[in-house]
Design an enzyme around this catalytic site. Structure first.
Site, PDB file in Angstrom:
ATOM      1  N   SER A   1      20.254  -4.442  35.951  1.00  0.00           N
ATOM      2  CA  SER A   1      20.198  -5.344  34.801  1.00  0.00           C
ATOM      3  C   SER A   1      18.902  -6.143  34.719  1.00  0.00           C
ATOM      4  CB  SER A   1      21.423  -6.271  34.809  1.00  0.00           C
ATOM      5  OG  SER A   1      22.608  -5.504  34.752  1.00  0.00           O
TER       6      SER A   1
ATOM      7  N   ASN B   1      14.841   4.830  33.722  1.00  0.00           N
ATOM      8  CA  ASN B   1      15.818   5.911  33.878  1.00  0.00           C
ATOM      9  C   ASN B   1      16.634   5.988  32.585  1.00  0.00           C
ATOM     10  OD1 ASN B   1      17.945   7.568  34.593  1.00  0.00           O
ATOM     11  ND2 ASN B   1      18.849   6.146  36.070  1.00  0.00           N
TER      12      ASN B   1
ATOM     13  N   LYS C   1      18.898   7.983  31.815  1.00  0.00           N
ATOM     14  CA  LYS C   1      20.251   8.511  32.030  1.00  0.00           C
ATOM     15  C   LYS C   1      20.546   9.601  30.984  1.00  0.00           C
ATOM     16  CE  LYS C   1      21.429   4.152  34.085  1.00  0.00           C
ATOM     17  NZ  LYS C   1      22.444   3.235  34.535  1.00  0.00           N
TER      18      LYS C   1
ATOM     19  N   GLU D   1      19.450  -1.097  44.591  1.00  0.00           N
ATOM     20  CA  GLU D   1      20.249  -1.269  43.385  1.00  0.00           C
ATOM     21  C   GLU D   1      21.683  -1.634  43.775  1.00  0.00           C
ATOM     22  OE1 GLU D   1      18.458   0.825  39.759  1.00  0.00           O
ATOM     23  OE2 GLU D   1      19.845   2.193  40.715  1.00  0.00           O
TER      24      GLU D   1
ATOM     25  N   HIS E   1      20.869   7.928  43.213  1.00  0.00           N
ATOM     26  CA  HIS E   1      21.283   6.868  42.275  1.00  0.00           C
ATOM     27  C   HIS E   1      22.782   6.635  42.455  1.00  0.00           C
ATOM     28  CE1 HIS E   1      22.220   4.790  38.544  1.00  0.00           C
ATOM     29  NE2 HIS E   1      20.941   4.466  38.489  1.00  0.00           N
TER      30      HIS E   1
ATOM     31  N   GLY F   1      23.950  -1.892  35.122  1.00  0.00           N
ATOM     32  CA  GLY F   1      24.603  -1.724  33.826  1.00  0.00           C
ATOM     33  C   GLY F   1      25.660  -2.769  33.529  1.00  0.00           C
TER      34      GLY F   1
ATOM     35  N   GLU G   1      25.139   6.162  40.457  1.00  0.00           N
ATOM     36  CA  GLU G   1      26.040   6.896  39.557  1.00  0.00           C
ATOM     37  C   GLU G   1      26.280   8.312  40.080  1.00  0.00           C
ATOM     38  OE1 GLU G   1      24.001   6.129  35.859  1.00  0.00           O
ATOM     39  OE2 GLU G   1      24.666   4.042  35.952  1.00  0.00           O
TER      40      GLU G   1
ATOM     41  N   GLY H   1      17.536   0.822  33.746  1.00  0.00           N
ATOM     42  CA  GLY H   1      18.376   1.714  32.962  1.00  0.00           C
ATOM     43  C   GLY H   1      18.269   1.308  31.505  1.00  0.00           C
ATOM     44  N   GLY H   2      19.197   0.471  31.064  1.00  0.00           N
ATOM     45  CA  GLY H   2      19.287   0.071  29.654  1.00  0.00           C
ATOM     46  C   GLY H   2      17.961  -0.383  29.045  1.00  0.00           C
TER      47      GLY H   2
HETATM   48  C1  PEP Z   1      19.882   1.968  36.775  1.00  0.00           C
HETATM   49  O1  PEP Z   1      20.597   2.766  36.189  1.00  0.00           O
HETATM   50  O2  PEP Z   1      19.195   2.350  37.733  1.00  0.00           O
HETATM   51  C2  PEP Z   1      19.859   0.591  36.309  1.00  0.00           C
HETATM   52  C3  PEP Z   1      19.235  -0.295  37.035  1.00  0.00           C
HETATM   53  O3  PEP Z   1      20.517   0.328  35.136  1.00  0.00           O
HETATM   54  P1  PEP Z   1      20.488  -1.074  34.333  1.00  0.00           P
HETATM   55  O4  PEP Z   1      19.059  -1.516  34.260  1.00  0.00           O
HETATM   56  O5  PEP Z   1      21.043  -0.735  32.977  1.00  0.00           O
HETATM   57  O6  PEP Z   1      21.339  -2.030  35.093  1.00  0.00           O
END
Ligand code: PEP
Length: 271
Positions: free
Chosen positions: A233, A34, A36, A192, A120, A198, A122, A254-255
């Site tokens: 993460s 993702n 973002k 999640e 999600h 994040g 966010e 995400g990252g």
């Molecule tokens: C996400 O945004 O779904 C996510 C898991 O982010 P991160 O991997 O950065 O924690």
């Protein structure tokens, strides 16, 4: 990959049984990136080129990349000829019409998008998407043949109050009440925990397994068939340990999806 075995956790960690994957696990692992609200045409082109170069030929896991809306066509184009698929990060709960700024599921399907991330955290938190809106987005996604990746997860407060399973049940029930359970044969779930997204904090194997097992139980008959991803993460250094667990079928990243080497290392750990 860890060898298949039963590991009984210390009583202090509760009664969750940590079962590592048996060699005959039927669910194919899936890694979803993702992006973002990151990237531009030039950066995306370089990232997609590096990812496709590192993921050629046959693989034992599925991979999906979810760019921002304006870059879906670029991503579909760059991934053509590779096994990697394109997804969107959200979708409108409306079918079509006077909804300024919204993007419909049919538009995503038209662009050859295959998956849509729904609910999600966010969006639930920042855009105040309700459980009912999330359920409508699920309906729209499946209506045009796209695969929803339904995200659920508890806040830190819920976790600390021991209410995490209640939150997960509420988020799932809103969708079950709208569409039933059978349609989950064409859906993906993602657990999640909000406090792990994040933040650099990851759920322990026991915490993740407890929720994944609970989600399978909520799905009833389909519980063993539906892919349930873990997100929060996940990085190259912890992916293998998470993927070895019996009820974790891959990751929502995400990252780590913004760095080709890190992303590919996680995809390879999922095979
Ligand atoms: C996400 O945004 O779904 C996510 C898991 O982010 P991160 O991997 O950065 O924690």
């Amino acid at each position: 990959m860890l060898k298949s075995s039963w590991l009984r956790l210390a009583p202090a960690l509760g009664e969750v049984l940590l079962l590592t994957k048996a060699s005959n696990t039927k669910r194919r692992q899936l890694v979803v990136g993702n992006w973002k609200m990151n990237g531009d045409l030039r950066e995306n082109a370089a990232l997609l080129k590096a990812i496709t170069a590192g993921w050629q030929g046959q693989h034992g896991a599925d991979v999906v990349i979810c760019p921002p809306f304006p870059y879906i066509a670029q991503t579909v184009d760059a991934l053509s000829g590779s096994s990697i698929m394109t997804g969107a990060q959200t979708v409108s709960e409306q079918e079509k019409g006077a909804y300024t700024g919204e993007v419909s599921a049919a538009m995503l399907a038209d662009l050859n998008c295959k998956f849509v991330i729904i609910g999600h955290n966010e969006r639930r938190r920042m855009q105040r998407e309700s459980d009912q809106q999330v359920a409508e987005k699920f309906v729209q996604t499946q209506r045009v043949g796209l695969i929803p990746i339904l995200c659920v997860g508890e806040s830190l407060d819920d976790r600390e109050a021991g209410k995490h399973l209640q939150t997960i049940a509420r988020q799932l029930d809103a969708v079950f009440e709208r569409v039933g359970k059978a349609v989950f044969s064409d859906a993906v779930l993602a657990y999640e925990p909000v406090w792990a997204v994040g933040t650099g904090k990851t759920a322990t194997p026991a915490q993740a397994e407890e929720v994944h097992q609970f989600m399978r139980a909520q799905l009833g008959e389909l519980g063993e068939k539906v892919r349930i991803l873990y997100g929060g993460s996940v990085k190259a250094h912890n992916a293998e340990q998470l993927f070895a667990l019996a009820d974790i079928d891959g990751a929502l990243l995400g990252g780590a999806s913004l760095d080709a080497d890190e992303f590919l290392a996680i995809c390879k750990a999922a095979e």
